[in-house]
Design a protein around this motif. Structure first.
Motif, PDB file in Angstrom:
ATOM      1  N   THR A 139       0.790  -1.095  -0.031  1.00 10.54           N
ATOM      2  CA  THR A 139       0.091   0.074   0.024  1.00 10.54           C
ATOM      3  C   THR A 139       0.796   1.194   0.038  1.00 10.54           C
ATOM      4  O   THR A 139       0.375   2.252  -0.041  1.00 10.54           O
ATOM      5  N   LYS A 140       2.137   1.187  -0.141  1.00  8.66           N
ATOM      6  CA  LYS A 140       3.199   2.213   0.051  1.00  8.66           C
ATOM      7  C   LYS A 140       2.943   2.745  -1.398  1.00  8.66           C
ATOM      8  O   LYS A 140       3.387   1.939  -2.431  1.00  8.66           O
ATOM      9  N   PRO A 141       2.697   4.025  -1.667  1.00 13.14           N
ATOM     10  CA  PRO A 141       2.611   4.804  -3.105  1.00 13.14           C
ATOM     11  C   PRO A 141       3.812   4.315  -4.099  1.00 13.14           C
ATOM     12  O   PRO A 141       3.408   3.824  -4.987  1.00 13.14           O
ATOM     13  N   GLU A 142       4.835   4.442  -3.626  1.00 16.62           N
ATOM     14  CA  GLU A 142       6.169   4.402  -4.494  1.00 16.62           C
ATOM     15  C   GLU A 142       6.146   2.804  -4.898  1.00 16.62           C
ATOM     16  O   GLU A 142       6.656   2.527  -6.045  1.00 16.62           O
ATOM     17  N   GLU A 143       6.157   1.975  -3.918  1.00 15.44           N
ATOM     18  CA  GLU A 143       6.295   0.464  -4.218  1.00 15.44           C
ATOM     19  C   GLU A 143       5.011  -0.017  -5.187  1.00 15.44           C
ATOM     20  O   GLU A 143       5.209  -0.787  -6.119  1.00 15.44           O
ATOM     21  N   ALA A 144       3.799   0.476  -4.924  1.00 17.67           N
ATOM     22  CA  ALA A 144       2.856   0.313  -5.782  1.00 17.67           C
ATOM     23  C   ALA A 144       3.049   0.787  -7.213  1.00 17.67           C
ATOM     24  O   ALA A 144       2.831  -0.038  -8.290  1.00 17.67           O
ATOM     25  N   ARG A 145       3.676   1.896  -7.215  1.00 19.25           N
ATOM     26  CA  ARG A 145       3.870   2.482  -8.611  1.00 19.25           C
ATOM     27  C   ARG A 145       4.847   1.541  -9.262  1.00 19.25           C
ATOM     28  O   ARG A 145       4.684   1.362 -10.516  1.00 19.25           O
ATOM     29  N   LEU A 146       5.834   1.034  -8.679  1.00 16.89           N
ATOM     30  CA  LEU A 146       6.954   0.189  -9.102  1.00 16.89           C
ATOM     31  C   LEU A 146       6.195  -1.093  -9.751  1.00 16.89           C
ATOM     32  O   LEU A 146       6.687  -1.558 -10.682  1.00 16.89           O
ATOM     33  N   ALA A 147       5.360  -1.528  -9.021  1.00 19.41           N
ATOM     34  CA  ALA A 147       4.749  -2.831  -9.528  1.00 19.41           C
ATOM     35  C   ALA A 147       3.823  -2.437 -10.495  1.00 19.41           C
ATOM     36  O   ALA A 147       3.392  -3.555 -11.388  1.00 19.41           O
ATOM     37  N   ILE A 148       3.070  -1.591 -10.534  1.00 17.27           N
ATOM     38  CA  ILE A 148       1.883  -1.371 -11.309  1.00 17.27           C
ATOM     39  C   ILE A 148       2.196  -0.535 -12.804  1.00 17.27           C
ATOM     40  O   ILE A 148       1.910  -0.804 -13.895  1.00 17.27           O
ATOM     41  N   SER A 149       2.827   0.625 -12.525  1.00 18.41           N
ATOM     42  CA  SER A 149       3.008   1.582 -13.632  1.00 18.41           C
ATOM     43  C   SER A 149       4.323   2.105 -14.128  1.00 18.41           C
ATOM     44  O   SER A 149       4.354   2.986 -14.971  1.00 18.41           O
ATOM     45  N   ALA A 150       5.188   1.697 -13.432  1.00 16.59           N
ATOM     46  CA  ALA A 150       6.722   2.203 -13.514  1.00 16.59           C
ATOM     47  C   ALA A 150       7.081   2.191 -14.954  1.00 16.59           C
ATOM     48  O   ALA A 150       7.637   2.966 -15.746  1.00 16.59           O
ATOM     49  N   GLU A 151       6.804   0.923 -15.586  1.00 17.43           N
ATOM     50  CA  GLU A 151       7.249   0.823 -17.135  1.00 17.43           C
ATOM     51  C   GLU A 151       6.414   1.413 -17.931  1.00 17.43           C
ATOM     52  O   GLU A 151       7.163   1.985 -18.858  1.00 17.43           O
ATOM     53  N   PHE A 152       5.186   1.673 -17.882  1.00 18.61           N
ATOM     54  CA  PHE A 152       4.130   2.341 -18.611  1.00 18.61           C
ATOM     55  C   PHE A 152       4.776   3.849 -18.715  1.00 18.61           C
ATOM     56  O   PHE A 152       4.724   4.637 -19.529  1.00 18.61           O
ATOM     57  N   GLU A 153       5.217   4.293 -17.521  1.00 18.58           N
ATOM     58  CA  GLU A 153       5.630   5.685 -17.238  1.00 18.58           C
ATOM     59  C   GLU A 153       7.043   6.149 -17.981  1.00 18.58           C
ATOM     60  O   GLU A 153       7.212   6.965 -18.425  1.00 18.58           O
TER      61      GLU A 153
END
Length: 161
Positions: A139-153
């Motif tokens: 639920t940590k925002p940066e960890e969730a971003r890495l798992a969900i959208s980092a590659e897309f970004e």
């Protein structure tokens, strides 16, 4: 006028590739539709004409589409299928930061997340996406971003920023 011509040509090429036909009727229809849409839409779609000529952006877009349609989509589908059969679910809504500034970059990220099985962007507010995720691993925002959208970004930056 340069911007209008380029947008019309891109729309025409997209139409021909999408239809998979080069009959005289389809070519004529494609040119007419591309011109009718491309000329008025070019003022809204393109803010900097130089970006239209940057070949590296198109190469990144090609690689993104290829990787997304093959590797990322396949892995996500297999993960959801596995979860359906095992019923190992941990759903929830997570808040992830979005660092892309351009509206097209943000749109690419949101659409990519939503089209990937197991994730849906339910809201965007103040530089954050709220994502309904089938398997919340953090639920940590940066960890969730890495798992969900980092590659897309990463691709959004290469294509639109």
């Amino acid at each position: 006028m340069f911007r209008e011509v380029l947008v019309t040509l891109w729309l025409f090429l997209f139409y021909i590739v999408y239809t998979g036909s080069n009959t005289p009727y389809d070519v004529a229809t494609g040119l007419v539709v591309a011109a009718l849409v491309g000329v008025p839409a070019s003022r809204v779609l393109v803010s900097d004409e130089r970006k239209l000529l940057d070949v590296k952006r198109y190469i990144h877009l090609f690689y993104y589409a290829l990787k997304y349609m093959t590797v990322i989509e396949f892995k996500a589908h297999m993960d959801v299928v596995k979860r359906v059969f095992t019923m190992r679910l941990n759903p929830g809504i997570v808040k992830i930061p979005v660092y892309a500034k351009s509206r097209y970059g943000r749109l690419l990220i949101a659409v990519s997340i939503t089209n990937t099985p197991g994730t849906v962007v339910v809201d965007e507010r103040d530089g954050w996406f709220y994502v309904n995720w089938i398997d919340v691993t953090s639920t940590k925002p940066e960890e969730a971003r890495l798992a969900i959208s980092a590659e897309f970004e990463d691709y959004a930056f290469k294509i639109f920023e």
